[in-house]
Write a protein that holds these residues in place. Sequence first.
Motif, PDB file in Angstrom:
ATOM      1  N   CYS A 130       0.840  -1.198   0.000  1.00 27.93           N
ATOM      2  CA  CYS A 130       0.000   0.000   0.000  1.00 27.93           C
ATOM      3  C   CYS A 130       0.877   1.251   0.000  1.00 27.93           C
ATOM      4  O   CYS A 130       1.759   1.405   0.836  1.00 27.93           O
ATOM      5  CB  CYS A 130      -0.914   0.010   1.221  1.00 27.93           C
ATOM      6  SG  CYS A 130      -1.863   1.537   1.348  1.00 27.93           S
ATOM      7  N   ALA A 131       0.600   2.147  -0.941  1.00 29.19           N
ATOM      8  CA  ALA A 131       1.386   3.378  -1.057  1.00 29.19           C
ATOM      9  C   ALA A 131       1.138   4.301   0.131  1.00 29.19           C
ATOM     10  O   ALA A 131       1.967   5.147   0.446  1.00 29.19           O
ATOM     11  CB  ALA A 131       1.045   4.093  -2.365  1.00 29.19           C
ATOM     12  N   SER A 136       1.165  -4.938   3.422  1.00 26.62           N
ATOM     13  CA  SER A 136       1.707  -5.794   2.387  1.00 26.62           C
ATOM     14  C   SER A 136       0.692  -6.870   1.991  1.00 26.62           C
ATOM     15  O   SER A 136       0.062  -7.484   2.845  1.00 26.62           O
ATOM     16  CB  SER A 136       2.970  -6.435   2.966  1.00 26.62           C
ATOM     17  OG  SER A 136       3.814  -6.838   1.943  1.00 26.62           O
ATOM     18  N   PHE A 137       0.554  -7.100   0.688  1.00 23.63           N
ATOM     19  CA  PHE A 137      -0.353  -8.144   0.179  1.00 23.63           C
ATOM     20  C   PHE A 137       0.405  -9.000  -0.822  1.00 23.63           C
ATOM     21  O   PHE A 137       1.547  -8.718  -1.171  1.00 23.63           O
ATOM     22  CB  PHE A 137      -1.572  -7.498  -0.502  1.00 23.63           C
ATOM     23  CG  PHE A 137      -2.382  -6.643   0.432  1.00 23.63           C
ATOM     24  CD1 PHE A 137      -3.468  -7.163   1.109  1.00 23.63           C
ATOM     25  CD2 PHE A 137      -2.036  -5.318   0.651  1.00 23.63           C
ATOM     26  CE1 PHE A 137      -4.202  -6.390   1.995  1.00 23.63           C
ATOM     27  CE2 PHE A 137      -2.764  -4.527   1.536  1.00 23.63           C
ATOM     28  CZ  PHE A 137      -3.851  -5.066   2.202  1.00 23.63           C
ATOM     29  N   GLU A 146     -10.315  -6.188  -2.781  1.00 32.02           N
ATOM     30  CA  GLU A 146     -10.537  -5.595  -4.097  1.00 32.02           C
ATOM     31  C   GLU A 146      -9.178  -5.392  -4.748  1.00 32.02           C
ATOM     32  O   GLU A 146      -8.265  -4.837  -4.130  1.00 32.02           O
ATOM     33  CB  GLU A 146     -11.250  -4.242  -3.926  1.00 32.02           C
ATOM     34  CG  GLU A 146     -11.730  -3.638  -5.227  1.00 32.02           C
ATOM     35  CD  GLU A 146     -12.302  -2.242  -4.997  1.00 32.02           C
ATOM     36  OE1 GLU A 146     -12.256  -1.418  -5.919  1.00 32.02           O
ATOM     37  OE2 GLU A 146     -12.757  -1.984  -3.871  1.00 32.02           O
ATOM     38  N   GLU A 147      -9.055  -5.842  -5.998  1.00 31.97           N
ATOM     39  CA  GLU A 147      -7.752  -5.803  -6.654  1.00 31.97           C
ATOM     40  C   GLU A 147      -7.154  -4.390  -6.662  1.00 31.97           C
ATOM     41  O   GLU A 147      -7.823  -3.425  -7.041  1.00 31.97           O
ATOM     42  CB  GLU A 147      -7.884  -6.320  -8.095  1.00 31.97           C
ATOM     43  CG  GLU A 147      -6.533  -6.729  -8.681  1.00 31.97           C
ATOM     44  CD  GLU A 147      -6.630  -7.100 -10.161  1.00 31.97           C
ATOM     45  OE1 GLU A 147      -7.586  -7.821 -10.521  1.00 31.97           O
ATOM     46  OE2 GLU A 147      -5.769  -6.650 -10.928  1.00 31.97           O
ATOM     47  N   GLY A 148      -5.904  -4.290  -6.249  1.00 33.89           N
ATOM     48  CA  GLY A 148      -5.210  -3.008  -6.318  1.00 33.89           C
ATOM     49  C   GLY A 148      -5.556  -2.028  -5.214  1.00 33.89           C
ATOM     50  O   GLY A 148      -5.045  -0.907  -5.195  1.00 33.89           O
ATOM     51  N   LEU A 157      -2.480  -0.006  -4.152  1.00 38.14           N
ATOM     52  CA  LEU A 157      -1.407  -0.992  -4.008  1.00 38.14           C
ATOM     53  C   LEU A 157      -0.427  -0.875  -5.166  1.00 38.14           C
ATOM     54  O   LEU A 157      -0.831  -0.738  -6.322  1.00 38.14           O
ATOM     55  CB  LEU A 157      -1.984  -2.408  -3.943  1.00 38.14           C
ATOM     56  CG  LEU A 157      -2.938  -2.686  -2.790  1.00 38.14           C
ATOM     57  CD1 LEU A 157      -3.348  -4.159  -2.786  1.00 38.14           C
ATOM     58  CD2 LEU A 157      -2.307  -2.321  -1.445  1.00 38.14           C
ATOM     59  N   LYS A 158       0.857  -0.930  -4.823  1.00 31.95           N
ATOM     60  CA  LYS A 158       1.890  -0.805  -5.855  1.00 31.95           C
ATOM     61  C   LYS A 158       2.919  -1.901  -5.693  1.00 31.95           C
ATOM     62  O   LYS A 158       3.052  -2.495  -4.631  1.00 31.95           O
ATOM     63  CB  LYS A 158       2.591   0.553  -5.698  1.00 31.95           C
ATOM     64  CG  LYS A 158       1.664   1.717  -5.960  1.00 31.95           C
ATOM     65  CD  LYS A 158       2.449   2.922  -6.410  1.00 31.95           C
ATOM     66  CE  LYS A 158       1.510   3.952  -7.016  1.00 31.95           C
ATOM     67  NZ  LYS A 158       1.814   5.305  -6.575  1.00 31.95           N
TER      68      LYS A 158
END
Length: 213
Positions: A130-131, A136-137, A146-148, A157-158
């Motif tokens: 997560c920015a 962390s995922f 949910e994606e992203g 998320l990056k």
Amino acid sequence: MNLILLGPPGAGKGTQAAMIVDKYQIPHISTGDIFRKNISEGTALGIKAKEYMDRGELVPNSLVIEIATDRLGEDDCKDGFLLDGFPRTVEQAVALDAYLRETDRKIDYVLDIDVDKELLVERIIGRRVCADCGASFHVTNMPPKEEGVCDRCQGQLKQRNDDNAETANNRIEVYNKQTKPLLDYYDKLGNIVHLDGSKNLNDLFKEIVEVLE
Ligand code: ADP
Ligand code: ZN
């Protein structure tokens, strides 16, 4: 409680760290996070560190030691801390010991999380962070709802710059050469606990709590 988390990149240190600091209410000190923050803010330190990090190499000891010990000198570390990603060389460990001795403290436990190399690369490449909050995922092992999108704060998320196959392999090699000797160093001091990081993350966390209690 003064703790060190040790282990190769991708072992799951960050995930366990988040659970440990939540339960024990101690600050999470990640030198990697400190560098990434400096990079995003464009500081002189960030500009220097980026060069090494993008190649998967270690940032020079002289830079890291000062940053870590400065952080340990802050008030919130008086009643405990969790170091994640520091020390990473014997020279850093020796400097840390000297610094803690000066301030009348010592490390209670070194938690060494070990994982086979094949698993590491897969974990690193699938990692999404997560920015906003740093959670962390993993695209398949621990996907967000949910994606992203971050489950915790809805941030974006990056993928980290250094989480690609080539850099990951180099980081693992650097770990084997420069950080693994630390296992011996702490084995001699007798305060290291070896943990199996291929376990599922809740089981691993349970084991850590048993060690600490
Ligand atoms: P990981 O453990 O997944 O590789 P980190 O966030 O701990 O991730 O570290 C990312 C990068 O930051 C490292 O590859 C290295 O370049 C730099 N770094 C972090 N901590 C240290 C340290 N103690 N000594 C030298 N370099 C470090
Ligand atoms: Zn978040």
